[in-house]
Write an enzyme that holds these catalytic residues in place. Sequence first.
Site, short mmCIF file in Angstrom:
data_model
loop_
_atom_site.label_atom_id
_atom_site.label_comp_id
_atom_site.label_asym_id
_atom_site.label_seq_id
_atom_site.Cartn_x
_atom_site.Cartn_y
_atom_site.Cartn_z
N GLU A 106 24.79 -27.21 30.64
CA GLU A 106 24.26 -28.33 31.41
C GLU A 106 24.92 -29.65 31.04
O GLU A 106 25.12 -30.51 31.89
CB GLU A 106 22.75 -28.44 31.21
CG GLU A 106 22.00 -27.25 31.79
CD GLU A 106 20.50 -27.34 31.54
OE1 GLU A 106 20.02 -28.31 30.94
OE2 GLU A 106 19.80 -26.40 31.97
N VAL A 107 25.25 -29.82 29.76
CA VAL A 107 25.93 -31.03 29.31
C VAL A 107 27.36 -30.64 29.00
O VAL A 107 27.61 -29.74 28.19
CB VAL A 107 25.25 -31.63 28.06
CG1 VAL A 107 26.01 -32.85 27.55
CG2 VAL A 107 23.80 -32.00 28.36
N HIS B 27 28.97 -27.73 22.76
CA HIS B 27 27.86 -27.68 21.80
C HIS B 27 27.50 -26.24 21.48
O HIS B 27 27.59 -25.36 22.33
CB HIS B 27 26.64 -28.46 22.30
CG HIS B 27 26.14 -28.08 23.64
ND1 HIS B 27 26.77 -28.44 24.82
CD2 HIS B 27 25.04 -27.38 24.00
CE1 HIS B 27 26.08 -27.97 25.85
NE2 HIS B 27 25.03 -27.32 25.39
N HIS C 270 24.48 -23.84 20.10
CA HIS C 270 23.04 -23.74 19.91
C HIS C 270 22.78 -22.92 18.65
O HIS C 270 23.37 -21.85 18.48
CB HIS C 270 22.37 -23.01 21.09
CG HIS C 270 22.51 -23.71 22.40
ND1 HIS C 270 21.48 -24.43 22.96
CD2 HIS C 270 23.55 -23.78 23.27
CE1 HIS C 270 21.88 -24.93 24.12
NE2 HIS C 270 23.13 -24.54 24.33
#
Length: 114
Positions: free
Chosen positions: A95-96, A100, A102
């Site tokens: 989504e971003v 990244h 998790h």
Amino acid sequence: MTDCLFCKMVAGQIQPDVVYEDEHVLAFRDIRPQAKVHVLVIPKRHIPTLDDFPADEPGLAGQLLGAVQEVARREGLAAGGYRTVINCRGDAGQEVYHLHLHVLGGRRLAWPPG
């Protein structure tokens, strides 16, 4: 990158709930956790997706994975286990568009994920 949510966090314009930080990496709690512990680990440098990761910088990959290990240790996940996920692009759930990782744990995680 001026419109990137995570870059704004790195720049101090938005204050995340920081779990770990060093010169190259920032780790903070996800605002929509999917497990008891859900931390995002990002490079401070803007890299949109895993496909954009600079192949000529293997040290950065080591720094990100080292940060994942440190987050797992600090959050009490290392002994029992945890999951690390990288979503790449929309079909995978990214989504971003700032790379990244998790870090999920604190409960038994099913496989395959929902």
